[in-house]
Design a protein around this motif. Structure first.
Motif, PDB file in Angstrom:
ATOM      1  N   ARG A 144      -2.412  81.689-116.559  1.00 38.82           N
ATOM      2  CA  ARG A 144      -1.350  81.503-115.564  1.00 38.82           C
ATOM      3  C   ARG A 144      -1.911  81.735-114.158  1.00 38.82           C
ATOM      4  O   ARG A 144      -1.704  80.921-113.255  1.00 38.82           O
ATOM      5  CB  ARG A 144      -0.212  82.489-115.859  1.00 38.82           C
ATOM      6  N   ASP A 145      -2.651  82.816-113.990  1.00 40.52           N
ATOM      7  CA  ASP A 145      -3.238  83.133-112.683  1.00 40.52           C
ATOM      8  C   ASP A 145      -4.257  82.078-112.243  1.00 40.52           C
ATOM      9  O   ASP A 145      -4.330  81.724-111.067  1.00 40.52           O
ATOM     10  CB  ASP A 145      -3.890  84.515-112.713  1.00 40.52           C
ATOM     11  N   LEU A 146      -5.056  81.566-113.189  1.00 41.20           N
ATOM     12  CA  LEU A 146      -6.028  80.519-112.872  1.00 41.20           C
ATOM     13  C   LEU A 146      -5.332  79.249-112.383  1.00 41.20           C
ATOM     14  O   LEU A 146      -5.774  78.626-111.412  1.00 41.20           O
ATOM     15  CB  LEU A 146      -6.850  80.162-114.118  1.00 41.20           C
ATOM     16  N   ILE A 147      -4.254  78.869-113.049  1.00 44.85           N
ATOM     17  CA  ILE A 147      -3.520  77.661-112.661  1.00 44.85           C
ATOM     18  C   ILE A 147      -2.933  77.816-111.262  1.00 44.85           C
ATOM     19  O   ILE A 147      -3.030  76.915-110.429  1.00 44.85           O
ATOM     20  CB  ILE A 147      -2.425  77.326-113.698  1.00 44.85           C
ATOM     21  N   LEU A 148      -2.350  78.975-110.989  1.00 48.72           N
ATOM     22  CA  LEU A 148      -1.765  79.200-109.659  1.00 48.72           C
ATOM     23  C   LEU A 148      -2.836  79.225-108.575  1.00 48.72           C
ATOM     24  O   LEU A 148      -2.651  78.658-107.492  1.00 48.72           O
ATOM     25  CB  LEU A 148      -0.935  80.484-109.651  1.00 48.72           C
ATOM     26  N   ALA A 149      -3.969  79.848-108.853  1.00 43.07           N
ATOM     27  CA  ALA A 149      -5.065  79.870-107.887  1.00 43.07           C
ATOM     28  C   ALA A 149      -5.589  78.455-107.659  1.00 43.07           C
ATOM     29  O   ALA A 149      -5.885  78.069-106.529  1.00 43.07           O
ATOM     30  CB  ALA A 149      -6.184  80.789-108.374  1.00 43.07           C
ATOM     31  N   PHE A 150      -5.672  77.673-108.718  1.00 42.48           N
ATOM     32  CA  PHE A 150      -6.133  76.291-108.617  1.00 42.48           C
ATOM     33  C   PHE A 150      -5.200  75.471-107.727  1.00 42.48           C
ATOM     34  O   PHE A 150      -5.651  74.641-106.936  1.00 42.48           O
ATOM     35  CB  PHE A 150      -6.218  75.664-110.013  1.00 42.48           C
ATOM     36  N   SER A 151      -3.907  75.725-107.804  1.00 41.91           N
ATOM     37  CA  SER A 151      -2.933  74.950-107.022  1.00 41.91           C
ATOM     38  C   SER A 151      -3.154  75.113-105.522  1.00 41.91           C
ATOM     39  O   SER A 151      -2.809  74.228-104.743  1.00 41.91           O
ATOM     40  CB  SER A 151      -1.498  75.342-107.386  1.00 41.91           C
ATOM     41  N   HIS A 152      -3.759  76.213-105.106  1.00 45.75           N
ATOM     42  CA  HIS A 152      -3.990  76.457-103.679  1.00 45.75           C
ATOM     43  C   HIS A 152      -5.100  75.591-103.099  1.00 45.75           C
ATOM     44  O   HIS A 152      -5.276  75.544-101.887  1.00 45.75           O
ATOM     45  CB  HIS A 152      -4.268  77.935-103.424  1.00 45.75           C
ATOM     46  N   ARG A 153      -5.836  74.899-103.947  1.00 46.47           N
ATOM     47  CA  ARG A 153      -6.855  73.956-103.471  1.00 46.47           C
ATOM     48  C   ARG A 153      -6.215  72.768-102.758  1.00 46.47           C
ATOM     49  O   ARG A 153      -6.863  72.094-101.979  1.00 46.47           O
ATOM     50  CB  ARG A 153      -7.635  73.373-104.647  1.00 46.47           C
ATOM     51  N   PHE A 154      -4.973  72.483-103.122  1.00 44.64           N
ATOM     52  CA  PHE A 154      -4.317  71.267-102.648  1.00 44.64           C
ATOM     53  C   PHE A 154      -3.098  71.632-101.815  1.00 44.64           C
ATOM     54  O   PHE A 154      -2.169  72.253-102.310  1.00 44.64           O
ATOM     55  CB  PHE A 154      -3.867  70.414-103.844  1.00 44.64           C
ATOM     56  N   PRO A 155      -3.066  71.220-100.555  1.00 41.21           N
ATOM     57  CA  PRO A 155      -1.889  71.524 -99.735  1.00 41.21           C
ATOM     58  C   PRO A 155      -0.663  70.780-100.267  1.00 41.21           C
ATOM     59  O   PRO A 155      -0.786  69.679-100.795  1.00 41.21           O
ATOM     60  CB  PRO A 155      -2.273  71.031 -98.334  1.00 41.21           C
ATOM     61  N   ASN A 156       0.484  71.398-100.137  1.00 41.07           N
ATOM     62  CA  ASN A 156       1.741  70.782-100.550  1.00 41.07           C
ATOM     63  C   ASN A 156       2.017  69.602 -99.619  1.00 41.07           C
ATOM     64  O   ASN A 156       2.138  69.788 -98.407  1.00 41.07           O
ATOM     65  CB  ASN A 156       2.869  71.819-100.473  1.00 41.07           C
ATOM     66  N   PRO A 157       2.140  68.364-100.143  1.00 42.23           N
ATOM     67  CA  PRO A 157       2.303  67.198 -99.272  1.00 42.23           C
ATOM     68  C   PRO A 157       3.594  67.225 -98.460  1.00 42.23           C
ATOM     69  O   PRO A 157       3.621  66.746 -97.330  1.00 42.23           O
ATOM     70  CB  PRO A 157       2.287  66.011-100.240  1.00 42.23           C
ATOM     71  N   VAL A 158       4.642  67.804 -98.980  1.00 37.37           N
ATOM     72  CA  VAL A 158       5.909  67.872 -98.248  1.00 37.37           C
ATOM     73  C   VAL A 158       5.762  68.810 -97.055  1.00 37.37           C
ATOM     74  O   VAL A 158       6.159  68.490 -95.939  1.00 37.37           O
ATOM     75  CB  VAL A 158       7.062  68.320 -99.175  1.00 37.37           C
ATOM     76  N   GLU A 159       5.154  69.987 -97.270  1.00 39.46           N
ATOM     77  CA  GLU A 159       4.960  70.945 -96.183  1.00 39.46           C
ATOM     78  C   GLU A 159       4.004  70.385 -95.132  1.00 39.46           C
ATOM     79  O   GLU A 159       4.217  70.552 -93.935  1.00 39.46           O
ATOM     80  CB  GLU A 159       4.407  72.264 -96.728  1.00 39.46           C
ATOM     81  N   THR A 160       2.930  69.697 -95.574  1.00 41.18           N
ATOM     82  CA  THR A 160       1.971  69.119 -94.654  1.00 41.18           C
ATOM     83  C   THR A 160       2.635  68.065 -93.766  1.00 41.18           C
ATOM     84  O   THR A 160       2.433  68.042 -92.560  1.00 41.18           O
ATOM     85  CB  THR A 160       0.789  68.481 -95.437  1.00 41.18           C
ATOM     86  N   LYS A 161       3.475  67.234 -94.378  1.00 46.30           N
ATOM     87  CA  LYS A 161       4.179  66.196 -93.629  1.00 46.30           C
ATOM     88  C   LYS A 161       5.149  66.815 -92.653  1.00 46.30           C
ATOM     89  O   LYS A 161       5.260  66.405 -91.481  1.00 46.30           O
ATOM     90  CB  LYS A 161       4.915  65.252 -94.584  1.00 46.30           C
ATOM     91  N   ALA A 162       5.864  67.860 -93.068  1.00 49.05           N
ATOM     92  CA  ALA A 162       6.830  68.534 -92.207  1.00 49.05           C
ATOM     93  C   ALA A 162       6.130  69.165 -90.989  1.00 49.05           C
ATOM     94  O   ALA A 162       6.621  69.094 -89.874  1.00 49.05           O
ATOM     95  CB  ALA A 162       7.597  69.605 -92.975  1.00 49.05           C
ATOM     96  N   ARG A 163       4.956  69.759 -91.225  1.00 51.13           N
ATOM     97  CA  ARG A 163       4.207  70.357 -90.125  1.00 51.13           C
ATOM     98  C   ARG A 163       3.749  69.275 -89.138  1.00 51.13           C
ATOM     99  O   ARG A 163       3.781  69.452 -87.939  1.00 51.13           O
ATOM    100  CB  ARG A 163       3.003  71.144 -90.651  1.00 51.13           C
ATOM    101  N   ALA A 164       3.309  68.131 -89.672  1.00 54.42           N
ATOM    102  CA  ALA A 164       2.831  67.053 -88.826  1.00 54.42           C
ATOM    103  C   ALA A 164       3.966  66.480 -87.971  1.00 54.42           C
ATOM    104  O   ALA A 164       3.788  66.165 -86.803  1.00 54.42           O
ATOM    105  CB  ALA A 164       2.206  65.940 -89.663  1.00 54.42           C
ATOM    106  N   VAL A 165       5.165  66.356 -88.552  1.00 53.27           N
ATOM    107  CA  VAL A 165       6.326  65.825 -87.822  1.00 53.27           C
ATOM    108  C   VAL A 165       6.792  66.826 -86.772  1.00 53.27           C
ATOM    109  O   VAL A 165       7.182  66.449 -85.677  1.00 53.27           O
ATOM    110  CB  VAL A 165       7.475  65.475 -88.813  1.00 53.27           C
ATOM    111  N   GLY A 166       6.715  68.105 -87.069  1.00 54.54           N
ATOM    112  CA  GLY A 166       7.196  69.148 -86.174  1.00 54.54           C
ATOM    113  C   GLY A 166       6.308  69.397 -84.978  1.00 54.54           C
ATOM    114  O   GLY A 166       6.686  70.106 -84.056  1.00 54.54           O
ATOM    115  N   ARG A 167       5.126  68.833 -84.933  1.00 56.42           N
ATOM    116  CA  ARG A 167       4.204  69.081 -83.820  1.00 56.42           C
ATOM    117  C   ARG A 167       4.611  68.426 -82.586  1.00 56.42           C
ATOM    118  O   ARG A 167       5.067  67.574 -82.153  1.00 56.42           O
ATOM    119  CB  ARG A 167       2.791  68.629 -84.199  1.00 56.42           C
TER     120      ARG A 167
END
Length: 167
Positions: A144-167
């Motif tokens: 479980r911990d390995l999977i969660l740590a692995f997920s941090h390799r990839f930014p969340n596309p929704v959050e990334t898009k929201a940050r880009a729009v908010g700039r």
């Protein structure tokens, strides 16, 4: 053999021998909307959610064993990373009834294709899920911990898009 005798034999075996070794593939794909998804499958015996894994094979490196197991168990083709993501342990019940500790070395595997026919087709259920969902489904805390740590390799596309729009 009585239950008490079996428990004593298992405990003695657990304390005496080092863990067995297996190699596994954390199969993943990138989805533009969902981010990254991992492939879970059910074990044949207990039907719990797991990742493809297997015993060492002569003349095959650990990442190659992970690739082979992903093919045999899930019909997945792809490239496994040579360096492991990490390790998890679990207790494996052998056909003899004994339970032995197993240390599993996990390799990330970028899925390139999924085959319609493969050796264990029909004996397992396969499902692509988000890392957070996969972490909820697997039983082993270290996995479980390995999977969660692995997920941090990839930014969340929704959050990334929201940050880009908010700039």
């Amino acid at each position: 053999m009585s239950l008490l005798d079996r428990i004593t034999a298992n405990l003695t075996l657990l304390l005496r021998r080092p863990p067995e070794q297996q190699y596994a593939a954390l199969c993943y794909r990138k989805d533009g909307l969902a981010g990254v998804e991992v492939l879970l499958l059910t074990s044949r015996e207990t039907r719990r959610w797991v990742i493809p894994k297997g015993w060492p094979m002569k003349k095959k490196k650990p990442h190659a064993v992970a690739e082979r197991e992903a093919y045999e168990e899930a019909g997945v083709r792809g490239k496994a990373e040579k360096e492991p993501l990490g390790f998890f342990t679990y207790l494996k019940r052998l056909k003899s009834g004994l339970t032995v500790p197993v240390r599993v070395q996990v390799h990330a595997l970028a899925v390139e294709s999924m085959l319609d026919e493969f050796p264990e087709k029909g004996s397992r259920q396969l499902e692509w899920v988000a890392c957070e969902e996969a972490a909820k489904r697997v039983r082993e805390t270290e996995l479980r911990d390995l999977i969660l740590a692995f997920s941090h390799r990839f930014p969340n596309p929704v959050e990334t898009k929201a940050r880009a729009v908010g700039r």
